[in-house]
Design an enzyme around this catalytic site. Structure first.
Site: not given
Length: 381
Positions: A317, A205, A105-106, A131, A279, A345
């Site tokens: 996620q 993912h 993720n971010r 990621h 998202d 995820e």
């Protein structure tokens, strides 16, 4: 016939039975999958059971390339999006089925601080690191450490991420263990050890279409259940604000199950506008658990296929493939577009290193990282 003769025959029969493979034993098979430009050989390992469920894993990216599953009529189909060949995973990376890390993720601005020291990661998502950033775990050749058949077929892959790789501190020794049993449980366990404080957050993912990848209807008609009272709302850069937002009365309320497409394009919701669809990270009611517990349940009413995602982590996620725009050719010549598949995820919360109130992603020497998750395949009759 003498007593000794009878005993010998009985003993021989027992030994033969023990030596013969169990009728329902799951199997693991390895085949060449090609090579990278530097000559590194990549393998494909297929885990399969006696009930039509099989998973094909590439050593490149520790990638779940395919997951075959029967529908209620017994017809087997591949339920994950991806590519037919290794070259496409290398040349057109889209995170299809890959292992993501060091941090899934971010991370806002690609920056975080650990013990007073600031670290900068590559920015591969406009202004954020996504990621792992740069050369994440999805873009390396993993070593095949072990493969075995048995009641549970097992594959263990390993990788060393060097200190400073993609900006992360510490030498990190990582393993990904895939398992498949006769009940249709595809387990994925992530384990990592470091020699200095670092951050780790790993997951898979895979993007699912339970009707079979490339199906005409895609995943918008799937029914999704997520046992979560809240999401971690995001800003316009898709970074969590740090708050928890109740799902009640919103298109994010999946507690009792709802069709994915019902809220996918609901532009009245600011969060849907920010994500161009779903998202978002859901804060699971279960939190962190010692053993994998339910994070999401996905069902395709048409085929009857059911996917349950279980995990030890506190979040999941939910992503509706919003950036799939038909640019690249997937399996069997299919052009994937938004809604053609969804990702679920399980992981720690996005931007956790910069949010003290989120579950910590810190990993220290002598305190290994572990995340166990399961994709459970079944059929609703």
């Amino acid at each position: 016939m003498s007593g000794i003769g009878k005993t010998g025959i009985i003993l021989a029969t027992l030994l033969a039975a023990l030596a013969a493979p169990a009728a329902n034993a799951a199997e693991a098979r390895r085949t060449p999958a090609g090579a990278l430009r530097d000559g590194t050989a990549i393998e494909a390992i297929t885990l399969s059971n006696a009930h039509g469920v099989s998973a094909r894993i590439l050593s490149y990216g520790a990638t779940l390339q395919s997951l075959m599953a029967p529908d209620r009529a017994g017809k087997v189909a591949d339920v994950v999006l991806g590519y037919d060949d290794l070259a496409s995973y290398v040349d057109h990376p889209n995170f299809f089925g890959v292992t993501v890390g060091r941090f899934a993720n971010r991370i806002a601005g690609g920056r975080f601080t650990l013990d007073g020291k600031a670290y900068q990661l590559p920015l591969n998502d406009k202004v954020n690191s996504l990621h792992g950033g740069g050369k994440g775990f999805d873009k390396v050749a993993w070593k095949v450490l072990s493969i075995k058949d048995g009641p549970t077929a097992t594959l263990v892959l390993g990788h060393r991420s060097a200190d400073g790789e993609s900006g992360y501190p510490g030498n990190l020794d990582v393993t990904v263990t895939y398992t498949l049993d006769e009940a249709g449980n595809l387990g994925i366990a992530y384990d990592a050890r470091t020699d200095k404080p670092t951050i780790v957050n790993m997951t898979n993912h895979a993007i699912f279409d339970l009707g079979g990848e490339g199906s005409a209807m895609g995943a918008n008609g799937h029914r999704l259940t997520i046992p979560a009272k809240a999401i971690t709302p995001v800003d316009d850069k898709l970074i969590p604000t740090g708050a928890l937002q109740p799902v009640q009365g919103t298109v994010f309320d999946f507690r009792n199950g709802r069709i994915v497409g019902e809220g996918l394009r609901d532009g009245r919701d600011q969060q849907i506008r920010y994500g161009h669809g779903y998202d978002h990270n859901f804060a699971l009611d279960k939190g962190v658990t010692a053993k994998p517990e339910l994070a999401a349940r996905l069902e395709d009413p048409a085929s009857g296929r059911v996917l349950e995602v279980l995990s030890t982590e506190p979040g999941v996620q939910f992503y509706t493939g919003n950036f799939l725009d038909g640019t690249f050719i997937g399996k069997h010549g299919h052009l994937y577009r938004m809604g053609d598949g969804i990702a679920l995820e399980p992981q720690k919360f996005p931007d956790a290193p910069n949010k003290p109130n989120f579950v910590s992603a810190r990993v220290d020497p002598g305190k290994p990282y572990h995340h166990a998750m399961i994709y459970r395949i079944s059929v609703a009759r």
